[in-house]
Design a protein around this motif. Structure first.
Motif, mmCIF file in Angstrom:
data_model
loop_
_atom_site.group_PDB
_atom_site.id
_atom_site.type_symbol
_atom_site.label_atom_id
_atom_site.label_comp_id
_atom_site.label_asym_id
_atom_site.label_seq_id
_atom_site.Cartn_x
_atom_site.Cartn_y
_atom_site.Cartn_z
ATOM 1 N N GLY A 198 2.919 6.485 36.831
ATOM 2 C CA GLY A 198 3.967 7.494 36.928
ATOM 3 C C GLY A 198 4.107 8.377 35.705
ATOM 4 N N PHE A 199 5.215 9.100 35.654
ATOM 5 C CA PHE A 199 5.426 10.128 34.640
ATOM 6 C C PHE A 199 5.168 9.630 33.220
ATOM 7 C CE2 PHE A 199 8.787 12.739 37.179
ATOM 8 C CZ PHE A 199 7.776 13.232 37.973
ATOM 9 N N CYS A 200 4.419 10.432 32.469
ATOM 10 C CA CYS A 200 4.255 10.174 31.040
ATOM 11 C C CYS A 200 5.372 10.892 30.292
ATOM 12 C CB CYS A 200 2.891 10.666 30.554
ATOM 13 S SG CYS A 200 2.697 12.461 30.645
ATOM 14 N N MET A 201 5.417 10.693 28.993
ATOM 15 C CA MET A 201 6.464 11.291 28.173
ATOM 16 C C MET A 201 6.438 12.819 28.252
ATOM 17 S SD MET A 201 6.542 12.999 24.994
ATOM 18 C CE MET A 201 5.170 12.341 24.050
ATOM 19 N N GLY A 202 5.241 13.406 28.182
ATOM 20 C CA GLY A 202 5.131 14.863 28.185
ATOM 21 C C GLY A 202 5.630 15.482 29.477
ATOM 22 N N VAL A 203 5.294 14.860 30.602
ATOM 23 C CA VAL A 203 5.750 15.360 31.902
ATOM 24 C C VAL A 203 7.266 15.215 32.018
ATOM 25 C CG1 VAL A 203 5.736 14.875 34.380
ATOM 26 C CG2 VAL A 203 3.579 15.022 33.133
ATOM 27 N N SER A 204 7.786 14.059 31.606
ATOM 28 C CA SER A 204 9.234 13.832 31.677
ATOM 29 C C SER A 204 9.992 14.869 30.854
ATOM 30 C CB SER A 204 9.581 12.421 31.176
ATOM 31 O OG SER A 204 9.063 11.437 32.037
ATOM 32 N N LEU A 205 9.510 15.153 29.655
ATOM 33 C CA LEU A 205 10.178 16.143 28.802
ATOM 34 C C LEU A 205 10.120 17.535 29.423
ATOM 35 C CD1 LEU A 205 9.000 15.117 25.204
ATOM 36 C CD2 LEU A 205 11.299 14.900 26.174
ATOM 37 N N LYS A 220 12.581 17.740 32.263
ATOM 38 C CA LYS A 220 13.957 17.761 31.761
ATOM 39 C C LYS A 220 14.331 19.169 31.304
ATOM 40 C CE LYS A 220 14.443 12.914 30.339
ATOM 41 N NZ LYS A 220 14.528 11.969 29.195
ATOM 42 N N LYS A 221 13.400 19.852 30.644
ATOM 43 C CA LYS A 221 13.673 21.220 30.194
ATOM 44 C C LYS A 221 13.847 22.159 31.381
ATOM 45 C CE LYS A 221 11.526 20.933 25.628
ATOM 46 N NZ LYS A 221 10.527 21.490 24.691
ATOM 47 N N LEU A 222 13.019 21.966 32.416
ATOM 48 C CA LEU A 222 13.149 22.791 33.620
ATOM 49 C C LEU A 222 14.468 22.483 34.329
ATOM 50 C CD1 LEU A 222 12.046 24.843 35.570
ATOM 51 C CD2 LEU A 222 10.647 23.065 36.625
ATOM 52 N N ASP A 223 14.820 21.203 34.421
ATOM 53 C CA ASP A 223 16.087 20.810 35.051
ATOM 54 C C ASP A 223 17.275 21.434 34.324
ATOM 55 O OD1 ASP A 223 14.921 19.250 37.019
ATOM 56 O OD2 ASP A 223 15.029 17.401 35.842
ATOM 57 N N ARG A 224 17.203 21.455 32.991
ATOM 58 C CA ARG A 224 18.293 22.010 32.192
ATOM 59 C C ARG A 224 18.464 23.506 32.485
ATOM 60 N NH1 ARG A 224 16.439 20.812 27.138
ATOM 61 N NH2 ARG A 224 16.945 18.620 27.576
ATOM 62 N N PRO A 277 12.770 41.516 34.607
ATOM 63 C CA PRO A 277 13.838 41.468 33.593
ATOM 64 C C PRO A 277 14.813 40.326 33.871
ATOM 65 C CG PRO A 277 13.486 43.705 34.383
ATOM 66 C CD PRO A 277 12.692 42.821 35.292
ATOM 67 N N ASP A 278 15.485 39.867 32.819
ATOM 68 C CA ASP A 278 16.498 38.807 32.925
ATOM 69 C C ASP A 278 15.938 37.539 33.554
ATOM 70 O OD1 ASP A 278 18.479 40.572 31.875
ATOM 71 O OD2 ASP A 278 18.702 41.457 33.868
ATOM 72 N N THR A 279 14.764 37.165 33.098
ATOM 73 C CA THR A 279 14.100 35.966 33.621
ATOM 74 C C THR A 279 13.964 34.918 32.526
ATOM 75 O OG1 THR A 279 12.821 37.239 35.247
ATOM 76 C CG2 THR A 279 11.966 35.075 34.676
ATOM 77 N N VAL A 280 14.108 33.655 32.897
ATOM 78 C CA VAL A 280 13.803 32.538 32.010
ATOM 79 C C VAL A 280 12.432 32.009 32.423
ATOM 80 C CG1 VAL A 280 14.417 30.205 31.297
ATOM 81 C CG2 VAL A 280 16.212 31.912 31.667
ATOM 82 N N VAL A 281 11.485 32.037 31.490
ATOM 83 C CA VAL A 281 10.128 31.580 31.782
ATOM 84 C C VAL A 281 9.888 30.248 31.084
ATOM 85 C CG1 VAL A 281 7.663 32.101 31.657
ATOM 86 C CG2 VAL A 281 9.317 33.957 31.958
ATOM 87 N N VAL A 282 9.550 29.234 31.872
ATOM 88 C CA VAL A 282 9.270 27.912 31.335
ATOM 89 C C VAL A 282 7.753 27.730 31.244
ATOM 90 C CG1 VAL A 282 9.613 25.425 31.622
ATOM 91 C CG2 VAL A 282 11.379 27.022 32.398
ATOM 92 N N ILE A 283 7.277 27.465 30.033
ATOM 93 C CA ILE A 283 5.840 27.254 29.820
ATOM 94 C C ILE A 283 5.460 25.862 30.297
ATOM 95 C CG2 ILE A 283 4.035 27.012 28.070
ATOM 96 C CD1 ILE A 283 5.437 29.151 26.459
ATOM 97 N N ASP A 336 9.676 26.613 25.954
ATOM 98 C CA ASP A 336 8.367 25.994 25.772
ATOM 99 C C ASP A 336 8.425 24.520 26.181
ATOM 100 O OD1 ASP A 336 5.836 25.221 25.100
ATOM 101 O OD2 ASP A 336 5.935 25.889 23.014
ATOM 102 N N ALA A 337 7.846 24.215 27.342
ATOM 103 C CA ALA A 337 7.813 22.831 27.837
ATOM 104 C C ALA A 337 6.429 22.206 27.646
ATOM 105 C CB ALA A 337 8.216 22.782 29.308
ATOM 106 N N THR A 338 5.642 22.776 26.739
ATOM 107 C CA THR A 338 4.336 22.206 26.438
ATOM 108 C C THR A 338 4.492 20.766 25.960
ATOM 109 O OG1 THR A 338 3.524 24.373 25.731
ATOM 110 C CG2 THR A 338 2.224 22.460 25.067
ATOM 111 N N CYS A 339 3.677 19.870 26.486
ATOM 112 C CA CYS A 339 3.706 18.478 26.041
ATOM 113 C C CYS A 339 3.528 18.422 24.519
ATOM 114 C CB CYS A 339 2.583 17.699 26.727
ATOM 115 S SG CYS A 339 2.264 16.067 26.020
ATOM 116 N N PRO A 340 4.320 17.635 23.806
ATOM 117 C CA PRO A 340 4.182 17.549 22.343
ATOM 118 C C PRO A 340 2.783 17.129 21.902
ATOM 119 C CG PRO A 340 6.244 16.538 23.036
ATOM 120 C CD PRO A 340 5.489 16.847 24.291
#
Length: 286
Positions: free
Chosen positions: A10-17, A20-24, A65-71, A93-97
């Motif tokens: 299942g989910f690794c740390m990078g995917v979970s993070l 979470k950023k997308l959910d926020r 315009p007025d968009t939030v882009v999640v990497i 920036d949701a790039t895996c650490p």
């Protein structure tokens, strides 16, 4: 039929993070939310976010315009990120650490004039991002055989790998590259420990069972490699994305099945596959 589930499935740390950023961002609302490419390689998870209104774009040119882009968790090339910021949008920036660390380590070596030798899948989005930090001076290969004959013994290189690659193969590549070069060869430790542990556990489970099932997206590199390392043990392995793809006939001669999953596979999907397997009757049960 009994099922042994790998602890690391299942989910690794990078995917979970990343999620979470997308959910926020989704909870905050107030703007159009999109991801640049799929946030992770899992169709079921992507479908979930599409239903929440998250859009997917393929290039900065599509940004409104007025968009939030999640990497995405895999990261993106440097030039793409710079182009995004020129559009004046909010970038999350949701790039895996682990991927981000690999990018920066590669950039540091490239700035010293060395050529990158990168073990990875050339068309994978993570690899495309990593290459952008090498200043376009790199050799990409996905096996030791592909690298052989391509090293100039008097050229300065450094070696790195896509974060989800097989550590054992990487060590063979490292030994070969060092033998071929007359110069110092810096070796970057960019393979994620979670990948190593997940692959090792899959091998250990495979030794105990009649057959293995690997659950995860077909586009997921780390999931495909899980299936690959299991098959290299001589164990029959079936890769599925969902429980609906399981065929009871494939398990007719099995009494004990191993189950693991890629780093972008949701617990719900894993549980569904496990329940489906446990509900099957093998010939040994009759």
């Amino acid at each position: 039929m009994k099922v042994i589930l790998a602890e690391t499935a299942g989910f690794c740390m990078g995917v979970s993070l990343a999620l979470k950023k997308l959910d926020r961002a989704v909870r905050k609302g107030g703007a159009t939310i999109c991801t640049l490419g799929p946030i992770i390689h899992n169709p079921q998870v992507l479908e979930h976010y599409e239903k929440l209104g998250v859009k997917r774009i393929q290039s900065p040119a599509e940004v409104e315009p007025d968009t939030v882009v999640v990497i995405r968790a895999h990261g993106i090339p440097q030039d793409v990120e710079l182009e995004l910021k020129k559009h004046g949008v909010v970038v999350v920036d949701a790039t895996c650490p682990k991927v981000k660390k690999a990018q920066l380590l590669i950039e540091r070596q490239a700035e010293r004039g060395r050529t990158l030798l990168l073990y990875g899948e050339e068309n994978h989005p993570e690899v495309k991002g990593l290459l952008s930090y090498a200043k376009d001076d790199a050799e990409v290969f996905d096996s030791l055989e592909e690298l052989q004959g391509h090293i100039n013994e008097n050229q300065e290189y450094f070696l790195a790998a896509q974060t989800t690659q097989d550590r054992g193969v990487f060590e063979q590549i490292r030994d070969y590259a060092k033998q071929q070069s007359n110069l110092k060869l810096p070796v970057l430790e960019t393979i994620c420990d979670a990948t190593k542990v997940r692959q090792h556990e899959a091998v250990e489970v495979a030794k105990r069972v009649d057959k293995m099932v690997v659950v995860g997206g077909y586009q997921s590199g780390n999931t495909r490699r899980l299936a690959q390392v299991v098959r290299e043990q001589g164990v029959d392995c079936i890769h599925v994305e969902t429980a609906e793809e399981l065929n009871p006939e494939d398990f007719a001669d099995c009494s004990l099945v191993g189950l693991t999953a890629g780093a972008s596979t949701h617990d719900i999907t894993i549980d569904e596959v496990r329940a489906a397997l446990e509900g099957m009757s093998s010939r040994a049960d009759h």
